[in-house]
Design a protein around this motif. Structure first.
Motif, PDB file in Angstrom:
ATOM      1  N   ALA A 102     -15.365 -18.204  -8.526  1.00 34.17           N
ATOM      2  CA  ALA A 102     -16.485 -17.926  -7.620  1.00 34.17           C
ATOM      3  C   ALA A 102     -16.436 -18.807  -6.370  1.00 34.17           C
ATOM      4  O   ALA A 102     -16.710 -18.344  -5.261  1.00 34.17           O
ATOM      5  N   SER A 103     -16.061 -20.080  -6.552  1.00 30.15           N
ATOM      6  CA  SER A 103     -16.081 -20.993  -5.408  1.00 30.15           C
ATOM      7  C   SER A 103     -15.125 -20.538  -4.312  1.00 30.15           C
ATOM      8  O   SER A 103     -15.448 -20.598  -3.134  1.00 30.15           O
ATOM      9  N   LEU A 104     -13.940 -20.039  -4.711  1.00 29.82           N
ATOM     10  CA  LEU A 104     -12.976 -19.598  -3.701  1.00 29.82           C
ATOM     11  C   LEU A 104     -13.375 -18.243  -3.099  1.00 29.82           C
ATOM     12  O   LEU A 104     -13.119 -17.988  -1.922  1.00 29.82           O
ATOM     13  N   LEU A 137      -9.114 -11.183  -3.893  1.00 32.78           N
ATOM     14  CA  LEU A 137     -10.140 -12.198  -4.117  1.00 32.78           C
ATOM     15  C   LEU A 137     -10.841 -12.043  -5.465  1.00 32.78           C
ATOM     16  O   LEU A 137     -11.459 -12.982  -5.960  1.00 32.78           O
ATOM     17  N   ILE A 159     -18.423 -11.942  -5.419  1.00 33.07           N
ATOM     18  CA  ILE A 159     -19.545 -12.465  -4.629  1.00 33.07           C
ATOM     19  C   ILE A 159     -19.159 -12.356  -3.163  1.00 33.07           C
ATOM     20  O   ILE A 159     -18.343 -13.127  -2.672  1.00 33.07           O
ATOM     21  N   ILE A 201     -20.071 -12.873   0.378  1.00 33.89           N
ATOM     22  CA  ILE A 201     -20.954 -13.480   1.374  1.00 33.89           C
ATOM     23  C   ILE A 201     -20.829 -12.716   2.695  1.00 33.89           C
ATOM     24  O   ILE A 201     -21.696 -12.791   3.552  1.00 33.89           O
ATOM     25  N   LEU A 238     -17.197 -16.470   3.096  1.00 36.45           N
ATOM     26  CA  LEU A 238     -17.898 -17.233   4.131  1.00 36.45           C
ATOM     27  C   LEU A 238     -17.063 -17.245   5.407  1.00 36.45           C
ATOM     28  O   LEU A 238     -17.575 -17.032   6.511  1.00 36.45           O
ATOM     29  N   GLY A 239     -15.764 -17.489   5.230  1.00 38.76           N
ATOM     30  CA  GLY A 239     -14.844 -17.497   6.360  1.00 38.76           C
ATOM     31  C   GLY A 239     -14.815 -16.153   7.064  1.00 38.76           C
ATOM     32  O   GLY A 239     -14.926 -16.066   8.280  1.00 38.76           O
ATOM     33  N   ILE A 247     -16.395 -17.414  -2.547  1.00 39.74           N
ATOM     34  CA  ILE A 247     -17.424 -17.781  -1.581  1.00 39.74           C
ATOM     35  C   ILE A 247     -16.788 -18.388  -0.336  1.00 39.74           C
ATOM     36  O   ILE A 247     -17.154 -18.052   0.793  1.00 39.74           O
ATOM     37  N   LEU A 248     -15.793 -19.248  -0.532  1.00 36.14           N
ATOM     38  CA  LEU A 248     -15.113 -19.867   0.621  1.00 36.14           C
ATOM     39  C   LEU A 248     -14.481 -18.802   1.515  1.00 36.14           C
ATOM     40  O   LEU A 248     -14.669 -18.795   2.733  1.00 36.14           O
ATOM     41  N   ALA A 249     -13.753 -17.871   0.884  1.00 34.71           N
ATOM     42  CA  ALA A 249     -13.052 -16.849   1.659  1.00 34.71           C
ATOM     43  C   ALA A 249     -14.025 -15.912   2.370  1.00 34.71           C
ATOM     44  O   ALA A 249     -13.857 -15.596   3.551  1.00 34.71           O
TER      45      ALA A 249
END
Lengths: 321, 286
Positions: free
Chosen positions: B92-94, B87, B37, B39, B100-101, B96-98
């Motif tokens: 999925a949450s990590l 990655l 995923i 972002i 997004l960053g 997205i975090l990475a």
């Protein structure tokens, strides 16, 4: 961190201590208030992600709905603060029934996409209804009523200090109740669903019902946070329901860590304080925040709470003979 | 609304829809193959558009930008992919975090290098002004975008449906493990796919720049629309992304004349409904 997990009282004491120390470390009560409010917003996301493994991009729906609710009630109807916040909590919880019921029809990436779609839908609805939400301008000049009961004024919340104490009390209670919830058989069932949903279904649990109830609890606490935010800013910007708000709440939650509820407090403080300190030094401070998020995803998967975990473990080791 | 105005809005929608399609197809294939995923996918579009702005400002040559910007973004993506690969295995949450960053870092770097203000990019000299078809008048540049993107889509279709690489990709969307077991070097496939997806998205940024100008937050908006199209068309589906892109482009374009916010509400209602009723997308394989 096991200590905090097993004991809701321990968590409540820890949150109260943080609330006590926070204003001493920060330059203003307003900043400390923001930390606590977003800790509650992240708390809802933490329940969904940490206990159930559900990543919701729709948390801004609840946060924004709570803020609009308090804003409209106190602006148009002069509703009291307790009634306003209760209404914000109830409205967000009701919305969470609908959102949770829809979102949990699907799992994994499709659930994330569903919450994203619902969140964007809600944003454009708010944008398209300026009569209710103020549209792009938001709701301005929201009064902050004093704490009153039965017509008797108990406490003026006009000063930043008084309002901070009010928010800190609510925040501590919210963390306590959430800790009680996840320590209950209900919380254990959520973990069972997260670890193996098929097995939970086979045992006979209506897993969708549990997920929806978790959404409701998450929505309620996030809506309450949104309501408090409206009173803190005396303003409800459209940005409250923006996708960026959902992202902000998710970032705080994951950055803080989802193995413990206390992580949400750490994540919120980290993002709020970091934004405040860095934005003063460098206008493009978000480069640093972005790099930090990448680093945490790669090297600190348990989030900031896991750092605390390690520190506690090391201290215990040191204490042993 | 006159017939000509309606026609203009529909043709506008086709052009924008083709640009959407090129953003979405990269996202779709990368997700389908790597289950990643991203972002930060909108950042390729952002960087493509700003490279176009920078090259057109410096040289006055749009065609140079059209050739160089996607190439540069593609090469950087190709070189970066082995790093990004770390990655893929994260939850999925990590991811997205990475990402997004990463998106944040790229967006802020763009503001740092340029500034936060929006800028216009001139259409190339030969494509300024309008073309006349009887009583129907239409900007030449937008016409060029439609023809050019249609050609790119045709090449892409050939690549995906008629080459060995395309066959591997389509198989990979079903099961990358099986593909690997067949003795295919999936590491090369990953790098190449990431680069092609990035280059296509940068290309759409270049093409969009003279139409809508450039501003630092255009990546976020593009990402959101790309997710809608991937969902509507079905993950990994070429025809789905094409149909989804055109549908969203035309609906958005025609609706803006009536009720712009309503167009966006409709789009996300459609997205939610499709996930609920047909999670594999309108044209995706179940």
């Amino acid at each position: 961190m096991a200590r905090f997990k097993s004991s809701a009282w321990g968590l409540a004491v820890a949150i109260a201590l943080v609330a006590l120390v926070l204003p001493l470390m920060l330059p203003s009560y307003a900043l400390a208030t923001e930390c606590l409010i977003f800790a509650m917003a992240a708390l809802g996301c933490n329940l969904l992600l940490g206990r159930l493994g559900l990543l919701s991009f729709g948390q801004a729906i609840f946060f924004g709905a709570g803020a609009y609710c308090v804003g409209i009630l106190s602006l148009r109807f002069g509703t009291g603060i307790v009634a306003g916040l209760l209404a914000a909590t109830a409205v967000s919880a009701l919305l969470a029934v609908a959102i949770g019921w829809l979102a949990t029809q699907r799992t994994g990436v499709y659930l994330i996409m569903l919450t994203l779609a619902l969140s964007q839908m809600f944003f454009f609805l708010c944008y398209a209804a300026p009569d209710v939400t103020g549209g792009d301008n938001g709701l301005m000049n929201i009064p902050r009523p004093n704490l009153a009961f039965g017509g008797h004024e108990l406490l003026s919340l006009a000063s930043p200090f008084a309002f901070y104490v009010f928010v800190a009390t609510i925040c501590t209670v919210a963390f306590y109740l959430m800790a009680r919830l996840i320590a209950s058989p209900f919380g254990a069932t959520l973990e069972a669903i997260r670890d193996n949903e098929d097995r939970a279904v086979a045992i006979g649990y209506d897993t969708r019902l549990y997920k929806v109830i978790a959404f409701v609890a998450a929505g309620a606490v996030t809506g309450l946070a949104g309501g408090l935010y409206a009173l803190a800013l005396k303003f409800v910007p459209l940005a409250n329901v923006d996708l960026a708000m959902s992202e902000r709440i998710i970032v705080m939650t994951i950055l803080g860590g989802t193995n413990a509820l206390f992580g949400s407090m750490l994540g919120s403080i980290a993002v709020v304080v970091l934004s405040y300190v860095l934005s003063d030094i460098w206008a493009r401070w978000q480069i640093i925040l972005g790099a930090l998020l990448v680093a945490v995803a790669l090297y600190l998967r348990g989030g900031l709470a896991s750092l605390l975990d390690k520190a506690v473990a090391r201290a215990n080791e040191g204490a042993r003979p | 609304m006159s017939v000509n105005l309606l026609l203009t809005q529909i043709v506008n929608g086709l052009g924008i829809g083709m640009i959407y399609f090129m953003i979405a197809i990269g996202l779709s294939i990368i997700f389908g193959i790597m289950h990643f995923i991203n972002i930060a996918h909108g950042a390729f579009y952002l960087v493509g558009a700003y490279l176009c702005y920078a090259l057109v400002s410096a040289t006055g040559n749009f065609w140079l930008a059209l050739a160089l910007a996607p190439l540069a973004v593609g090469v950087v993506a190709w070189l970066a992919e082995p790093g990004v690969r770390r990655l893929y295995d994260l939850p999925a949450s990590l991811q997205i975090l990475a990402t997004l960053g990463l998106a944040l870092v790229i967006q802020e770097a763009v503001i740092l290098i340029f500034d936060p203000l929006g800028k216009n990019v001139a259409a190339p000299a030969g494509l300024r002004g309008a073309a006349f078809f009887g009583s129907f008048v239409y900007p030449k540049y937008r016409l060029f975008v439609i023809v050019f993107t249609a050609a790119v889509a045709a090449v892409l279709w050939f690549l995906l449906e008629r080459t060995r690489y395309g066959a591997v990709l389509r198989a990979g969307t079903e099961s990358m493990q099986t593909v690997e077991l067949l003795g295919i070097d999936i590491s090369r496939i990953f790098s190449l796919t990431f680069a092609v997806g990035a280059a296509l998205t940068a290309l759409s940024g270049v093409l969009a720049a003279p139409i809508r100008g450039v501003e630092p937050f255009m990546g976020v908006e593009a990402l959101s629309i790309a997710f809608v199209i991937v969902v509507i068309g079905g993950i990994g589906s070429f025809t789905g992304a094409l149909a989804g892109g055109l549908l969203i482009g035309v609906v958005q374009s025609v609706m803006t004349t009536f009720w712009a916010a309503g167009a966006n509400i409709m789009i996300y209602v459609a997205m939610a409904l499709i996930i609920l009723v047909r999670p594999h997308g309108l044209l995706g394989r179940a």
